[in-house]
Design a protein around this motif. Structure first.
Motif, PDB file in Angstrom:
ATOM      1  N   VAL A  99       0.616  -1.477   0.039  1.00 15.85           N
ATOM      2  CA  VAL A  99       0.157   0.319   0.079  1.00 15.85           C
ATOM      3  C   VAL A  99       0.801   1.298   0.489  1.00 15.85           C
ATOM      4  O   VAL A  99       0.918   2.322  -0.801  1.00 15.85           O
ATOM      5  CB  VAL A  99      -1.384   0.186   1.333  1.00 15.85           C
ATOM      6  N   ALA A 100       2.336   1.861   0.880  1.00 13.98           N
ATOM      7  CA  ALA A 100       2.856   2.115   0.693  1.00 13.98           C
ATOM      8  C   ALA A 100       3.459   2.464  -0.696  1.00 13.98           C
ATOM      9  O   ALA A 100       4.003   4.222  -0.698  1.00 13.98           O
ATOM     10  CB  ALA A 100       3.697   2.177   1.801  1.00 13.98           C
ATOM     11  N   GLN A 101       3.488   1.678  -1.585  1.00 16.76           N
ATOM     12  CA  GLN A 101       4.265   2.038  -2.672  1.00 16.76           C
ATOM     13  C   GLN A 101       3.057   2.359  -3.804  1.00 16.76           C
ATOM     14  O   GLN A 101       3.403   3.068  -5.058  1.00 16.76           O
ATOM     15  CB  GLN A 101       5.270   0.379  -3.514  1.00 16.76           C
ATOM     16  N   GLN A 102       2.313   1.538  -3.790  1.00 19.78           N
ATOM     17  CA  GLN A 102       0.834   1.473  -4.981  1.00 19.78           C
ATOM     18  C   GLN A 102      -0.289   1.949  -4.639  1.00 19.78           C
ATOM     19  O   GLN A 102      -0.976   2.601  -5.469  1.00 19.78           O
ATOM     20  CB  GLN A 102       0.617  -0.017  -4.853  1.00 19.78           C
ATOM     21  N   GLY A 103      -0.331   2.897  -3.248  1.00 22.05           N
ATOM     22  CA  GLY A 103      -1.558   3.970  -2.731  1.00 22.05           C
ATOM     23  C   GLY A 103      -2.335   2.148  -2.347  1.00 22.05           C
ATOM     24  O   GLY A 103      -2.931   1.064  -2.081  1.00 22.05           O
ATOM     25  N   ALA A 104      -3.487   3.124  -2.301  1.00 22.60           N
ATOM     26  CA  ALA A 104      -5.282   2.563  -1.402  1.00 22.60           C
ATOM     27  C   ALA A 104      -5.579   1.636  -1.848  1.00 22.60           C
ATOM     28  O   ALA A 104      -6.226   0.225  -1.892  1.00 22.60           O
ATOM     29  CB  ALA A 104      -6.128   3.194  -1.117  1.00 22.60           C
ATOM     30  N   LYS A 105      -5.236   1.557  -3.776  1.00 26.61           N
ATOM     31  CA  LYS A 105      -5.180   0.692  -4.671  1.00 26.61           C
ATOM     32  C   LYS A 105      -5.415  -0.589  -4.345  1.00 26.61           C
ATOM     33  O   LYS A 105      -6.303  -1.865  -5.285  1.00 26.61           O
ATOM     34  CB  LYS A 105      -5.199   0.951  -6.205  1.00 26.61           C
ATOM     35  N   ALA A 106      -4.161  -0.871  -3.618  1.00 26.57           N
ATOM     36  CA  ALA A 106      -3.270  -2.408  -3.517  1.00 26.57           C
ATOM     37  C   ALA A 106      -3.636  -3.289  -2.634  1.00 26.57           C
ATOM     38  O   ALA A 106      -3.825  -3.905  -2.447  1.00 26.57           O
ATOM     39  CB  ALA A 106      -1.774  -1.949  -2.774  1.00 26.57           C
ATOM     40  N   PHE A 107      -5.302  -2.351  -2.229  1.00 29.98           N
ATOM     41  CA  PHE A 107      -5.716  -2.987  -0.913  1.00 29.98           C
ATOM     42  C   PHE A 107      -7.297  -3.518  -0.986  1.00 29.98           C
ATOM     43  O   PHE A 107      -7.778  -4.299  -0.196  1.00 29.98           O
ATOM     44  CB  PHE A 107      -5.555  -1.974   0.714  1.00 29.98           C
ATOM     45  N   TYR A 108      -7.932  -2.687  -1.901  1.00 29.71           N
ATOM     46  CA  TYR A 108      -9.271  -2.867  -2.395  1.00 29.71           C
ATOM     47  C   TYR A 108      -9.016  -3.508  -4.034  1.00 29.71           C
ATOM     48  O   TYR A 108     -10.189  -3.794  -5.054  1.00 29.71           O
ATOM     49  CB  TYR A 108      -9.640  -1.219  -3.093  1.00 29.71           C
ATOM     50  N   SER A 109      -8.050  -4.148  -4.765  1.00 32.47           N
ATOM     51  CA  SER A 109      -7.898  -4.533  -6.169  1.00 32.47           C
ATOM     52  C   SER A 109      -6.884  -5.900  -5.778  1.00 32.47           C
ATOM     53  O   SER A 109      -6.023  -5.176  -5.229  1.00 32.47           O
ATOM     54  CB  SER A 109      -7.986  -3.960  -7.066  1.00 32.47           C
ATOM     55  N   GLY A 110      -6.789  -7.308  -6.516  1.00 31.82           N
ATOM     56  CA  GLY A 110      -5.379  -7.928  -6.839  1.00 31.82           C
ATOM     57  C   GLY A 110      -5.835  -8.579  -5.543  1.00 31.82           C
ATOM     58  O   GLY A 110      -6.709  -8.686  -5.199  1.00 31.82           O
ATOM     59  N   GLN A 111      -4.611  -8.737  -5.256  1.00 33.22           N
ATOM     60  CA  GLN A 111      -4.530  -9.864  -3.936  1.00 33.22           C
ATOM     61  C   GLN A 111      -4.788 -10.175  -2.340  1.00 33.22           C
ATOM     62  O   GLN A 111      -5.765 -10.801  -1.723  1.00 33.22           O
ATOM     63  CB  GLN A 111      -3.128 -11.123  -4.176  1.00 33.22           C
ATOM     64  N   ILE A 112      -4.714  -8.786  -2.081  1.00 33.41           N
ATOM     65  CA  ILE A 112      -5.302  -8.508  -0.924  1.00 33.41           C
ATOM     66  C   ILE A 112      -6.360  -9.022  -0.941  1.00 33.41           C
ATOM     67  O   ILE A 112      -7.423  -9.217   0.029  1.00 33.41           O
ATOM     68  CB  ILE A 112      -5.000  -7.193  -0.349  1.00 33.41           C
TER      69      ILE A 112
END
Length: 276
Positions: free
Chosen positions: A246-259
């Motif tokens: 999330v630090a590198q990619q922003g909040a979008k890393a939490f709302y899509s993808g593997q997470i």
């Protein structure tokens, strides 16, 4: 930026910056934190009496939260040239670790900010939202409400988290330091570990449902099913990995993808599955 401008707005973060959980515990703070409090003219023994006698003063700024490690993260951001928005985000991320029963990236928050120079109040609504499949009879059975704790211990009670989105919005509008810098204290503590607080231990000891969930049981309890004792160093490298993404990619890393897929999988594979 002058210090007066930098600290001109004060932020109260709902569900996160809660005043003092157990001030007597401050006598057991790590030495670096106690030294930091002394350097800012903060008395770590203040407030050990009745609530109405808890008064603490500082010359330039103050960060208060439910855990001293979280407060120190906020202080660290301000000392690195950040402002109140930066401090509150770093504080919240550490609270995710040390007060997981109260706040974190799996939930939501309200934020209220005040700009003293411009006399402007802003509010942010980062509360969780119900899944799209939710209907009004979600917690009903045979036209009657199901028992409260049956509803709580259920995948159907999980809302879509709003915290990271609202923190990102706050940072975009009012932050000063780089987004990824705000995650550094939480990542460090997640990897190095933190001492289990008396409150966390007591709540875990009372909780029966978590012991029946393999992932929670493996993290919060020993092999005999006992909550880790007060002072036990609890590490969470998996959460540190999430924070790094999330630090590198922003909040979008939490709302899509593997997470996001892992979150949905956990909810739909609960003993009472949800429909997110």
């Amino acid at each position: 930026m002058k210090q007066e401008r930098m600290f001109s707005h004060l932020i109260a973060l709902g569900l996160a910056l809660l005043l003092g959980a157990g001030t007597a515990w401050s006598r057991d703070l790590p030495e670096p934190i106690r030294k930091a409090m002394v350097a800012e003219d903060i008395n770590p023994e203040a407030g050990t009496g009745r609530a109405e006698h808890q008064v603490v003063r500082a010359r330039h700024f103050m960060v208060t939260s439910a855990n001293p490690l979280a407060s120190q993260a906020g202080v660290e951001m301000i000392r690195r040239g950040g402002n109140a928005a930066d401090a509150v985000i770093a504080t919240q991320l550490v609270l995710n670790l040390v007060e997981p029963q109260s706040s974190g990236i799996g939930g939501g928050a309200f934020i209220v900010t005040y700009d003293a120079a411009g006399h402007r109040v802003r509010t942010y609504d980062g509360r969780e939202t119900a899944p799209a499949a939710a209907r009004s009879d979600r917690f009903m059975r045979d036209h009657h409400a199901i028992p409260f704790w049956d509803a709580v211990n259920s995948g159907r009670s999980v809302g879509t988290p709003g915290l990271l989105r609202v923190l990102e919005l706050l940072h975009d509008q009012q932050g000063h330091l780089p987004w990824k810098a705000l995650f550094q204290p939480a990542i460090r503590i997640a990897e190095q570990g933190f001492p289990v607080s008396p409150r966390l231990h007591a709540l875990l000891e009372q909780n029966k449902a978590l012991r029946e969930q393999p992932a929670a049981a493996a993290y919060f309890y020993d092999a005999q099913g006992h909550a880790w004792p007060v002072g036990h160093r609890l590490r969470n490298p998996a959460l540190a990995k999430v924070f790094r993404q999330v630090a590198q990619q922003g909040a979008k890393a939490f709302y899509s993808g593997q997470i996001a897929r892992d979150i949905v999988h956990a909810i739909t594979h609960h003993s009472v599955p949800g429909d997110m």
